[in-house]
Write a protein that holds these residues in place. Structure first.
Motif, short mmCIF file in Angstrom:
data_model
loop_
_atom_site.label_atom_id
_atom_site.label_comp_id
_atom_site.label_asym_id
_atom_site.label_seq_id
_atom_site.Cartn_x
_atom_site.Cartn_y
_atom_site.Cartn_z
N LYS A 468 133.31 -24.66 179.23
CA LYS A 468 134.74 -24.92 179.06
C LYS A 468 135.37 -24.03 177.98
N ARG A 469 134.55 -23.19 177.33
CA ARG A 469 135.02 -22.33 176.25
C ARG A 469 135.65 -23.15 175.12
N ALA A 470 135.10 -24.34 174.91
CA ALA A 470 135.58 -25.19 173.84
C ALA A 470 135.09 -24.64 172.49
N ARG A 471 135.91 -24.76 171.47
CA ARG A 471 135.60 -24.24 170.14
C ARG A 471 134.91 -25.34 169.31
N VAL A 472 133.77 -24.99 168.72
CA VAL A 472 132.92 -25.97 168.02
C VAL A 472 132.86 -25.63 166.53
N PHE A 473 132.96 -26.68 165.71
CA PHE A 473 132.83 -26.52 164.25
C PHE A 473 131.68 -27.39 163.78
N LEU A 474 130.80 -26.83 162.94
CA LEU A 474 129.66 -27.56 162.39
C LEU A 474 129.93 -27.86 160.92
N LEU A 475 129.95 -29.13 160.56
CA LEU A 475 130.24 -29.54 159.19
C LEU A 475 129.10 -30.43 158.70
N GLN A 492 120.35 -20.03 172.02
CA GLN A 492 120.17 -20.84 173.23
C GLN A 492 121.41 -20.84 174.12
N PHE A 493 122.60 -20.85 173.49
CA PHE A 493 123.86 -20.88 174.24
C PHE A 493 124.71 -19.68 173.81
N LYS A 494 124.45 -18.55 174.44
CA LYS A 494 125.00 -17.27 173.99
C LYS A 494 126.52 -17.20 174.01
N ASN A 495 127.13 -17.95 174.92
CA ASN A 495 128.60 -17.89 175.04
C ASN A 495 129.30 -19.08 174.38
N LEU A 496 128.54 -19.85 173.61
CA LEU A 496 129.14 -20.99 172.92
C LEU A 496 130.03 -20.48 171.79
N GLU A 497 131.25 -20.98 171.70
CA GLU A 497 132.19 -20.54 170.65
C GLU A 497 132.07 -21.46 169.44
N ILE A 498 131.29 -21.04 168.47
CA ILE A 498 131.20 -21.78 167.21
C ILE A 498 132.20 -21.12 166.27
N CYS A 499 133.33 -21.78 166.08
CA CYS A 499 134.45 -21.15 165.38
C CYS A 499 134.40 -21.31 163.87
N GLY A 500 133.41 -22.08 163.36
CA GLY A 500 133.30 -22.23 161.92
C GLY A 500 132.18 -23.16 161.51
N VAL A 501 131.72 -22.98 160.28
CA VAL A 501 130.70 -23.88 159.70
C VAL A 501 131.07 -24.14 158.24
N HIS A 502 130.62 -25.28 157.74
CA HIS A 502 130.82 -25.59 156.31
C HIS A 502 129.80 -26.64 155.92
N HIS A 503 129.26 -26.48 154.70
CA HIS A 503 128.26 -27.46 154.22
C HIS A 503 128.93 -28.79 153.93
N GLY A 504 128.13 -29.81 153.70
CA GLY A 504 128.66 -31.16 153.47
C GLY A 504 128.71 -31.55 152.00
N TYR A 505 128.34 -30.63 151.12
CA TYR A 505 128.27 -30.95 149.69
C TYR A 505 129.55 -30.49 148.99
N ALA A 523 139.41 -25.68 166.08
CA ALA A 523 138.24 -26.32 166.70
C ALA A 523 138.66 -27.42 167.67
N ASP A 524 137.97 -27.49 168.80
CA ASP A 524 138.15 -28.59 169.75
C ASP A 524 137.18 -29.73 169.45
N VAL A 525 135.99 -29.35 168.96
CA VAL A 525 134.91 -30.32 168.72
C VAL A 525 134.39 -30.14 167.30
N LEU A 526 134.25 -31.25 166.60
CA LEU A 526 133.72 -31.22 165.24
C LEU A 526 132.48 -32.10 165.17
N PHE A 527 131.33 -31.49 164.86
CA PHE A 527 130.09 -32.25 164.64
C PHE A 527 129.92 -32.43 163.13
N VAL A 528 129.84 -33.69 162.69
CA VAL A 528 129.78 -34.00 161.26
C VAL A 528 128.38 -34.52 160.92
N ALA A 529 127.68 -33.79 160.05
CA ALA A 529 126.29 -34.14 159.72
C ALA A 529 126.18 -34.36 158.21
#
Length: 612
Positions: A468-475, A492-505, A523-529
Motif C-alpha cells: 500500500k506504500r504506507a509510511r511507517v515510523f518506528l519509535l 526483508q521488505f525492500k520497498n517498505l517506506e520507513i519514513c523515520g525512527v526515534h529512540h524512546g529515551y 507517517a501513516d503507521v506508528l509502532f511504539v516500543a
C-alpha cells in the motif's frame, strides 16, 4: 465472531461438490456484509491448501482426525453441507466418517446443520439404526429431494425436516465474455446442435464405454450434431472420456478438466442438451434452462429426474443405445419440455433459498460478544486474521486508531492502577496477547481460541504496508536500536517506506519535538516500543496530536528486530510458552513472571466466588 465448520466431499476436484461449497461460502460472506458480523469459516478438505487458496478460508485436512476434532471443538455451527454424504453405496467407512463428525460436534455442544443433503441409500439394518440415532442429534435438517425427505419421515425422526433443493441451483455463471474466451481454443461451431456428454467411471458398468462411444458416433455421423465431452471430476473423468473416444470412429470435442464450476455453468448456456451421468451435470443444465437426459448410476439421479417428471434413459449396468437416442431426440424436439424445465427450475431455486434462510436464523440465534471484560480490561473477541484486516482498515480512518495488546502482566497491573486500566480500555482494538488471556476468556463470557501477539501482528502487517506504500515510523527502545531494526526490516521488505525512527529515551520536555518529527514525516503507521504501561500511556496522551492513522504498542519488538534480544524458538511460541523461555534466559524477570500464577488464582477466585 462466529466460527463455522463446513464438511463435505471437498478438495477432490469434483465440480458438483465445489459448486456447493462456492455457493455456501458466497452466501456466508453475504451474511457477513448484511449483518456486519465477522464469520470465521473453516472447510474440511482433502486438499486444504488448495481449498484455502481458492476460497480464501481456513481449511483443515479432513483425513487428519485430530485436526478435525480440534476444528469442531472451536466452532459454533457445524454444517454438513451438500452432496450425498449419508449413504453406504460406496462404503460403510464414508457413512461412519460423516456421522462421527456430527457426534463429535454435538459432544462439544455445537449447533449442527444437515444442509440440503441427499440421504441414502443406506444398506443393512444396523447402519440404518446408527444413522437414525446420530442424525436425530442435528439441530436443523434440510434435504434436497422427495426420496430423502420420505426416508427421514419413515425413520420417524422428531426433528423438523425441511424440503429444500441442491445449493448448486444458486450458483451464478461467469460472464459471457469470459465464456467466449474459454471456448475460443475449441472452435466449436454452435450453429449446429451441440450435445454435451458427462460420464464417470462406475464399478458395475457393462459395456458402457462401447455404448457411449456408439451413441456419440451416431449423433455426429447420422444427426450432424456436435458432441462435447465434459469432465466433472478432473483427471478421473478424463481417463473415462479417453477410453470412450478411443473406441469412436469420429472425433468429438473434449473440454479441459481445469474449469471452475461457475465457468462450466456459463459454458452450459451454449449447449442444446446434456446427457449426464453425474447429478450436477443435470443440475447445471436445469439451472441454465437446458434440456437434459440422465443415465443413472445412483438413486440420487432417479430422485432428481423424478422432480422434473422424467425417468432415466438407462442405467450404467443396463441401458439400450436406441432408447438413449430416442430420449435425446424426444427431449430436443418436444416443445412442452422447455417450459416444464423452466418452471420446475424456478421452483427449485426458491426451495434452495429456504436452506439459507434457515441458516441465517441459526446464525442469528447464536449470540456472540464482540469483546469481553477480563478483570476490568476490555479484550476484543478477534482472531489473528481478523485483527490484521482491522488494522489495515484503520489506514482508511479519518482519525488515529490505537491498537493495544493486553497480556496477563498488563491486566494484573491494570487491576491496581485505575488510570492504566482506563488507558487500556480506550484502545480502538485490544488483541489477546498471551496464552493466559486466551485461557481465562472462557470464564468471562466468550471463549477465545487464538492469541494475537503484538510482534506477530506487527510483522504480518509489513507486507500489506509495503504493497500500500504506507509510511511507517518506528519509535522506542534505546538509542540506535530503532535504526538497526529499520535496517533489518528493509532487508526483508525492500520497498517498505520507513519514513523515520526515534529512540524512546526522551524527556517530557522533548515530547512536543518528537511529535513534530513524527507528524512532519507524514507517517501513516506508528509502532511504539517503549515497554508495557509507558507506551500505552504515551499513545493515550498524544493520540489526538498525531496525524498518523494507526498507532500500535509493540513492547520489545524493536529489540527483537534489531537483534538485541532473541525471540523464543518456534516450539515455545506454538505452545504459548514464550514466558517460560524468557524466564529461563532472563531469570532476573522472575518477579514480573509472578503475575501469571497470581492471574490464574484471581481468575479462578472470580469464577468460584464471583470476584468476592
Amino acid at each position: 465472531m462466529k466460527n463455522i465448520v463446513i464438511s463435505g466431499y471437498y478438495g477432490q476436484l469434483n465440480t458438483g461438490d465445489e459448486a456447493i461449497l462456492r455457493v455456501l461460502i458466497d452466501r456466508l460472506r453475504e451474511y457477513e456484509r448484511q449483518e456486519n458480523e465477522d464469520l470465521n469459516i473453516v472447510v474440511l478438505s482433502s486438499r486444504p491448501q488448495l481449498t484455502s487458496s481458492v476460497y480464501n478460508v481456513e481449511s483443515v485436512n479432513r483425513k487428519k482426525i485430530w485436526q478435525v476434532v480440534k476444528a469442531l471443538k472451536r466452532c459454533d455451527v457445524f454444517i454438513s453441507g451438500g452432496g450425498s454424504l449419508f449413504q453406504n453405496e460406496t462404503s460403510n467407512r464414508s457413512l461412519y466418517y460423516y456421522l462421527f463428525q456430527i457426534f463429535i460436534a454435538k459432544l462439544f455442544g455445537k449447533k449442527v446443520f444437515i444442509f440440503s443433503q441427499g440421504i441414502g441409500p443406506i444398506k443393512k439394518w444396523y447402519n440404518i439404526l446408527i444413522f437414525k440415532h446420530i442424525i436425530k442429534l442435528a439441530d436443523y435438517i434440510t434435504v434436497r429431494d422427495y426420496d430423502s425427505f420420505d426416508l427421514l419421515h419413515r425413520l420417524k425422526l422428531k426433528n423438523k425436516v425441511d424440503l429444500s433443493a441442491d445449493p448448486a441451483f444458486l450458483l451464478s455463471p461467469c460472464c459471457e465474455k469470459k465464456v467466449e474466451k474459454l471456448l475460443e481454443k475449441y472452435n466449436i461451431d454452435f450453429s449446429k446442435k451441440t450435445i454435451g456428454i458427462v460420464v464417470r467411471k462406475w464399478k458395475k458398468e457393462k459395456d458402457m464405454t462401447d455404448k457411449i462411444a456408439q451413441i456419440a458416433d451416431i449423433l455426429i455421423e447420422n444427426e450432424g450434431y456436435n458432441v462435447v465431452f465434459i469432465p466433472f471430476q478432473g483427471k478421473w473423468d478424463i481417463i473415462k472420456i479417453n477410453e470412450i473416444v478411443s473406441k469412436m470412429k469420429t472425433k468429438p470435442y473434449i473440454l479441459s478438466e481445469n474449469l471452475q464450476p461457475h465457468e462450466l455453468l456459463g459454458i452450459f448456456r451454449h449447449f442444446d442438451l446434456i446427457v449426464g451421468m453425474r447429478l450436477h451435470s443435470l443440475i447445471f443444465a436445469a439451472k441454465m434452462n437446458k434440456r437434459f437426459v440422465g443415465i443413472s448410476y445412483d438413486p440420487k439421479i432417479d430422485s432428481f429426474l423424478k422432480i422434473y417428471g422424467f425417468k432415466p434413459a438407462g442405467y450404467v449396468d443396463s441401458f439400450d443405445v436406441n432408447n438413449v437416442l430416442l430420449n435425446i431426440q424426444y427431449m430436443l424436439h418436444e416443445p412442452k419440455i422447455q417450459k416444464k424445465i423452466e418452471q420446475t427450475t424456478q421452483n427449485l431455486v426458491q426451495k434452495a433459498e429456504k436452506s439459507f434462510e434457515i441458516l441465517k436464523e441459526a446464525l442469528a440465534s447464536i449470540k456472540k460478544r464482540k469483546n469481553i471484560n477480563v478483570l476490568g480490561v476490555r479484550v476484543d473477541c478477534i482472531n489473528f486474521d481478523k485483527a490484521k484486516k482491522k488494522c489495515i482498515n484503520f489506514l482508511s480512518a479519518s482519525s488515529p486508531k490505537a491498537v493495544f495488546t493486553p497480556n496477563v502482566e498488563m491486566i494484573m497491573l491494570a487491576r491496581k492502577d485505575e488510570k492504566f486500566r482506563k488507558v487500556l480500555n480506550s484502545g480502538d482494538l485490544n488483541v489477546p496477547d498471551g496464552i493466559g488471556v486466551v485461557w481465562a476468556s472462557k470464564y468471562f463470557g466468550e471463549k477465545l481460541y487464538e492469541r494475537v501477539t503484538g510482534f506477530d501482528l506487527m510483522m504480518s502487517l509489513m507486507p500489506e504496508l509495503e504493497k500500500k506504500r504506507a509510511r511507517v515510523f518506528l519509535l522506542g527502545a534505546k538509542p540506535g536500536v530503532a535504526e538497526k531494526a529499520k535496517e533489518n526490516l528493509l532487508k526483508q521488505f525492500k520497498n517498505l517506506e520507513i519514513c523515520g525512527v526515534h529512540h524512546g529515551y526522551f524527556s517530557e520536555e522533548k515530547n512536543n519535538t518528537v511529535l513534530e518529527i513524527i507528524n512532519s514525516s507524514k507517517a501513516d503507521v506508528l509502532f511504539v516500543a517503549m515497554g508495557m504501561k509507558r507506551q500505552e500511556e504515551w499513545i493515550y496522551k498524544n493520540k489526538k496530536k498525531l496525524k498518523c492513522k494507526l498507532i500500535m504498542g509493540v513492547g520489545g519488538s524493536l529489540d527483537v528486530l534489531s537483534g538485541e534480544v532473541k525471540r523464543a524458538p518456534k516450539m515455545f511460541q506454538r505452545l504459548g510458552l514464550e514466558w517460560f523461555y524468557r524466564l529461563m534466559t532472563q531469570p532476573w524477570r522472575f518477579k514480573r513472571m509472578l503475575a501469571l500464577p497470581k492471574f490464574v488464582f484471581v481468575v479462578l477466585k472470580n469464577r468460584i466466588f464471583g470476584g468476592r
